[in-house]
Design a protein around this motif. Structure first.
Motif, PDB file in Angstrom:
ATOM      1  N   LEU A  92      39.643  48.694  42.011  1.00 53.27           N
ATOM      2  CA  LEU A  92      39.564  47.546  42.679  1.00 53.27           C
ATOM      3  C   LEU A  92      38.328  46.510  42.479  1.00 53.27           C
ATOM      4  N   ILE A  93      38.428  45.224  42.632  1.00 49.75           N
ATOM      5  CA  ILE A  93      37.253  44.487  42.387  1.00 49.75           C
ATOM      6  C   ILE A  93      36.913  44.109  43.869  1.00 49.75           C
ATOM      7  N   CYS A  94      35.544  44.208  44.029  1.00 49.74           N
ATOM      8  CA  CYS A  94      34.881  43.893  45.306  1.00 49.74           C
ATOM      9  C   CYS A  94      33.866  42.833  45.360  1.00 49.74           C
ATOM     10  N   LEU A  95      34.162  41.833  45.945  1.00 48.14           N
ATOM     11  CA  LEU A  95      33.080  40.660  46.055  1.00 48.14           C
ATOM     12  C   LEU A  95      32.298  40.587  47.486  1.00 48.14           C
ATOM     13  N   THR A  96      30.986  41.088  47.352  1.00 50.51           N
ATOM     14  CA  THR A  96      30.335  41.108  48.555  1.00 50.51           C
ATOM     15  C   THR A  96      29.227  39.908  48.744  1.00 50.51           C
ATOM     16  N   VAL A  97      29.539  39.080  49.582  1.00 53.22           N
ATOM     17  CA  VAL A  97      28.714  37.606  49.860  1.00 53.22           C
ATOM     18  C   VAL A  97      28.312  37.810  51.095  1.00 53.22           C
ATOM     19  N   SER A  98      26.859  37.945  51.072  1.00 52.78           N
ATOM     20  CA  SER A  98      26.212  37.469  52.488  1.00 52.78           C
ATOM     21  C   SER A  98      24.687  36.894  52.242  1.00 52.78           C
ATOM     22  N   GLY A  99      23.993  37.012  53.374  1.00 50.24           N
ATOM     23  CA  GLY A  99      22.483  36.439  53.312  1.00 50.24           C
ATOM     24  C   GLY A  99      21.683  37.058  52.463  1.00 50.24           C
ATOM     25  N   GLY A 100      21.906  38.660  52.217  1.00 51.86           N
ATOM     26  CA  GLY A 100      21.133  39.015  51.150  1.00 51.86           C
ATOM     27  C   GLY A 100      21.633  39.446  50.007  1.00 51.86           C
ATOM     28  N   HIS A 101      23.095  39.373  49.800  1.00 49.09           N
ATOM     29  CA  HIS A 101      23.608  39.661  48.537  1.00 49.09           C
ATOM     30  C   HIS A 101      24.685  38.984  47.927  1.00 49.09           C
ATOM     31  N   THR A 102      24.737  38.702  46.777  1.00 44.52           N
ATOM     32  CA  THR A 102      26.155  38.387  46.082  1.00 44.52           C
ATOM     33  C   THR A 102      26.596  39.219  45.186  1.00 44.52           C
ATOM     34  N   ASN A 103      27.454  40.152  44.908  1.00 46.33           N
ATOM     35  CA  ASN A 103      27.688  41.019  44.042  1.00 46.33           C
ATOM     36  C   ASN A 103      29.325  41.204  43.732  1.00 46.33           C
ATOM     37  N   LEU A 104      29.465  41.023  42.571  1.00 53.57           N
ATOM     38  CA  LEU A 104      30.836  41.419  41.917  1.00 53.57           C
ATOM     39  C   LEU A 104      31.031  42.666  41.289  1.00 53.57           C
ATOM     40  N   ILE A 105      31.808  43.463  41.887  1.00 49.30           N
ATOM     41  CA  ILE A 105      31.695  44.829  41.593  1.00 49.30           C
ATOM     42  C   ILE A 105      33.220  45.486  40.990  1.00 49.30           C
ATOM     43  N   TYR A 106      33.250  46.112  39.969  1.00 49.53           N
ATOM     44  CA  TYR A 106      34.430  46.788  39.681  1.00 49.53           C
ATOM     45  C   TYR A 106      34.343  48.100  39.884  1.00 49.53           C
ATOM     46  N   MET A 107      35.087  48.712  41.129  1.00 49.51           N
ATOM     47  CA  MET A 107      35.236  49.972  41.406  1.00 49.51           C
ATOM     48  C   MET A 107      36.211  50.877  40.887  1.00 49.51           C
ATOM     49  N   ALA A 108      36.095  51.496  39.867  1.00 47.92           N
ATOM     50  CA  ALA A 108      37.219  52.319  39.259  1.00 47.92           C
ATOM     51  C   ALA A 108      37.700  53.421  39.906  1.00 47.92           C
ATOM     52  N   GLU A 109      36.938  54.271  40.734  1.00 50.33           N
ATOM     53  CA  GLU A 109      36.999  55.243  41.529  1.00 50.33           C
ATOM     54  C   GLU A 109      36.043  55.353  42.619  1.00 50.33           C
ATOM     55  N   HIS A 110      36.180  56.264  43.573  1.00 48.36           N
ATOM     56  CA  HIS A 110      35.207  56.514  44.560  1.00 48.36           C
ATOM     57  C   HIS A 110      33.966  57.069  43.733  1.00 48.36           C
ATOM     58  N   GLY A 111      32.780  56.114  44.055  1.00 51.56           N
ATOM     59  CA  GLY A 111      31.678  56.696  43.498  1.00 51.56           C
ATOM     60  C   GLY A 111      31.327  55.991  41.762  1.00 51.56           C
ATOM     61  N   ASP A 112      32.454  55.437  41.244  1.00 52.40           N
ATOM     62  CA  ASP A 112      32.351  55.007  40.039  1.00 52.40           C
ATOM     63  C   ASP A 112      32.322  53.466  40.103  1.00 52.40           C
ATOM     64  N   TYR A 113      31.166  52.851  39.698  1.00 49.96           N
ATOM     65  CA  TYR A 113      31.172  51.447  39.622  1.00 49.96           C
ATOM     66  C   TYR A 113      30.816  50.624  38.504  1.00 49.96           C
ATOM     67  N   GLU A 114      30.852  49.636  38.368  1.00 51.42           N
ATOM     68  CA  GLU A 114      30.288  48.546  37.379  1.00 51.42           C
ATOM     69  C   GLU A 114      29.997  47.458  38.141  1.00 51.42           C
ATOM     70  N   VAL A 115      28.794  47.056  38.047  1.00 51.95           N
ATOM     71  CA  VAL A 115      28.200  45.585  38.565  1.00 51.95           C
ATOM     72  C   VAL A 115      28.548  44.668  37.632  1.00 51.95           C
ATOM     73  N   LEU A 116      29.697  43.890  37.842  1.00 50.03           N
ATOM     74  CA  LEU A 116      29.803  42.690  36.719  1.00 50.03           C
ATOM     75  C   LEU A 116      29.094  41.758  36.741  1.00 50.03           C
ATOM     76  N   GLY A 117      28.679  41.121  38.133  1.00 49.83           N
ATOM     77  CA  GLY A 117      28.019  40.183  38.562  1.00 49.83           C
ATOM     78  C   GLY A 117      27.130  40.105  39.475  1.00 49.83           C
ATOM     79  N   GLU A 118      25.820  39.287  39.566  1.00 53.02           N
ATOM     80  CA  GLU A 118      25.080  39.054  40.617  1.00 53.02           C
ATOM     81  C   GLU A 118      24.536  37.832  40.573  1.00 53.02           C
ATOM     82  N   THR A 119      23.859  37.525  41.669  1.00 50.67           N
ATOM     83  CA  THR A 119      23.191  36.238  41.663  1.00 50.67           C
ATOM     84  C   THR A 119      21.917  36.096  40.936  1.00 50.67           C
ATOM     85  N   ARG A 120      21.441  34.991  40.171  1.00 51.17           N
ATOM     86  CA  ARG A 120      20.256  35.016  39.463  1.00 51.17           C
ATOM     87  C   ARG A 120      19.302  34.595  40.296  1.00 51.17           C
TER      88      ARG A 120
END
Ligand SMILES: [Zn+2]
Lengths: 333, 234
Positions: free
Chosen positions: A130-158
């Motif tokens: 799945l793709i997970c978009l985490t957006v909050s006061g502390g983070h902005t992360n776009l993450i590709y989760m292939a499997e439990h424990g297996d991630y690729e951070v696609l994008g972050e805030t600059r």
């Protein structure tokens, strides 16, 4: 198996009991927001002081609410980063001591990974990839989760996190802190017709930048005030919010397409924004993408997500060493 | 009674296990900068080496500072976790008093712990029989202010502390033969002293401080100070 989770990375002191990584038995959250409000943001030293004062009674409350005896806890999980170092140290040190006292393993959890697990708690049917978009006061992360424990951070805030930009815009519009909910409310009464930034300078990447957008709002407000003109606060809020949501939406659905997944999960406090939910829901329906987001108390920082994530981490990699150090700038790998 | 003493207010983290008056083991390790979170591992190793199981502990005593805010919080978080987890009482002890307990003398003892902005945390103690009496509670001092106050008292004083070097020249020059200085290990917080003072406190009041003990900050946060001065953040 019962897991105790501890979360103290920002301004929520949180402790939870989770069964087998998926069933919430208790999820106690003490927000310090009232202590920080007058300062217009989280004061790190004050946050650390509040965490230490609150943490023990909250552990006790989490156990009581779960109807669980201390000796039934078989794993202690705590956030060790990213976050504010003073707060992280309180939760991590307490968690290590509990694991020593109870003679159960301890596992350190990455807070950003924790946010993803809020969705697994809320939706038992959810499975990677799945793709997970985490957006909050502390983070902005776009993450590709292939499997439990297996991630690729696609994008972050600059620069600023999305929620941080909401806070700053709220401040200049005189809406108070935290800024997310009042900007959301005001935006509903306005028209999103003001062009704040001409172009998306990070177009084509998965990264985000909200600082220019925020500055455009601030500058416009100051210009209007100097000229003695009325500030169209509702229209500004609507235009700002439209732009933020559009950027998030474009990146997230492009990631879904590029990674050929059919599932998109949202997390973080900004995921509670009404326009964001509405437009993501519409777009997901249009594209046939399954969209998931947790309920509000799991969107914002909580310890249930830390316990759930800790359980999966522990299953995959075993326990963490007792000399694990805090990592305020921890990245997800 | 088996008492665990912990102190993390200074750069040297200290752990000790006492059985009544007897020291079973004591550890001192440089934990800062950056590393006070390693203390639980150190504790686990020491207890294993001494063949003591956590559930054999009967009282936890912890140094509440004054000292590094972050350091003291780590010590307190560990102490609270252990006390809650083991269901044993917790007692807070002044780090300055524990330092003062390092030397037996009839003269005044003035332990020093470095604060910020060139200031120092100091208190004044004196042995009266078997009792280490606190004559002046921990407070923040400029070294000039502290030295002139002590000079006016006219008595001999022994200064102690890990960062004594920073104050030595001024105090020696200003107080001349009135001043004496701690040597070697006398200048480091000994967790055995924390444990002993904690046990004495526990026997006197039998008050479990698990929910009440707090770091001795002696100062509000910078943000709160600015707020009080200007009535606005920033
Ligand atoms: Zn978070």
């Amino acid at each position: 198996m019962l897991i105790l989770g501890v979360e103290t990375s920002c301004d929520e002191t949180a402790v939870a009991v989770v069964e087998d990584g998926c069933k919430i038995r208790s999820n106690v959250i003490l927000s310090q927001i009232d202590r920080h409000r007058k300062f217009g943001g989280v004061v790190p030293e004050l946050a650390a002081r509040c965490h230490l004062e609150a943490i023990t009674p909250i552990v006790e409350e989490a156990l009581r609410e779960a109807g669980v005896l201390p000796q039934e806890i078989k794993l202690v999980a705590a956030t060790y980063g990213p976050g504010l170092i003073g707060g992280l140290l309180v939760g991590l040190s307490l968690a290590k001591a509990l694991s020593l006292a109870w003679k159960v393993p301890f596992v350190g959890v990455n807070h950003v990974e924790g946010h993803i697990y809020a969705n697994f708690l809320a939706h038992p049917d959810l499975t990677p990839p799945l793709i997970c978009l985490t957006v909050s006061g502390g983070h902005t992360n776009l993450i590709y989760m292939a499997e439990h424990g297996d991630y690729e951070v696609l994008g972050e805030t600059r620069d600023d996190a999305a929620g941080e930009a909401f806070d700053k815009v709220a401040r200049v519009l005189g809406l108070g802190y935290p800024g997310g909910p009042p900007v959301d409310r005001l935006a509903r009464q306005g028209k999103a017709e003001i062009t704040l930034v001409q172009q998306d300078r990070l177009a084509g990447t998965y990264d985000f930048s909200f600082s220019g957008l925020k500055t455009a709002v601030v500058n416009l407000v100051h210009r209007l005030e100097q000229k003695g003109e009325t500030v169209p606060t509702a229209d500004l809020a609507a235009s700002f919010q439209r732009q933020v949501v559009s950027t998030l939406l474009e990146r997230a659905f492009r990631a879904v397409e590029d990674k050929k997944v059919t599932t998109l999960a949202l997390s973080g406090g900004v995921a509670a924004n009404s326009e964001l939910r509405e437009r993501f829901t519409q777009e997901a329906a249009r594209r046939g993408v399954k969209l998931y987001y947790p309920p509000l108390d799991l969107c914002t920082d909580n310890a249930a997500m830390i316990a759930a994530c800790g359980y999966f981490r522990w299953q995959k990699q075993g326990s963490s060493p007792l000399d694990l150090t805090v990592a305020p700038r921890l990245r997800l790998t | 009674m088996r008492v665990l003493g912990i102190d993390t207010a200074t750069r040297t983290g200290a752990l000790a296990l006492l059985d009544g008056a007897q020291v079973i083991w004591a550890e001192q390790a440089l934990i800062r900068p950056g590393g006070s979170e390693k203390l639980p591992a150190l504790l686990a190793e020491a207890m294993e080496a001494a063949a003591v199981s956590p559930e054999e502990l009967e009282l936890i005593a912890v140094g509440v500072g004054p000292g590094s805010y972050t350091g003291v919080r780590v010590g307190l978080a560990i102490a609270k976790g252990l006390a809650f987890g083991l269901k044993v009482p917790l007692v807070g002890v002044s780090t300055l008093q524990a330092l003062a307990a390092n030397i037996k003398t009839d003269t005044l003892v003035c332990p020093l712990v470095k604060s910020r902005k060139g200031e120092v945390y100091a208190g004044l103690y004196q042995w009266q029989g078997a009792q280490l009496v606190e004559l002046a509670p921990p407070a923040i001092w400029g070294q000039e202010e502290l030295a002139s106050k002590l000079k006016a008292q006219g008595e001999r004083i022994v200064f102690l502390g890990e960062e004594l070097d920073e104050y030595y020249t001024y105090l020696a020059h200003y107080l001349k033969e009135q001043a004496r200085f701690g040597q070697g290990k006398e200048n480091l917080v000994d967790a055995a002293a924390v444990a002993r003072l904690g046990l004495a406190e526990w026997e006197k009041n039998k008050e479990n401080q698990l929910y009440t003990v707090l770091p001795l900050y002696l100062r509000r946060t910078e943000a709160e100070i600015r707020w009080a001065e200007r009535g606005c953040p920033g």
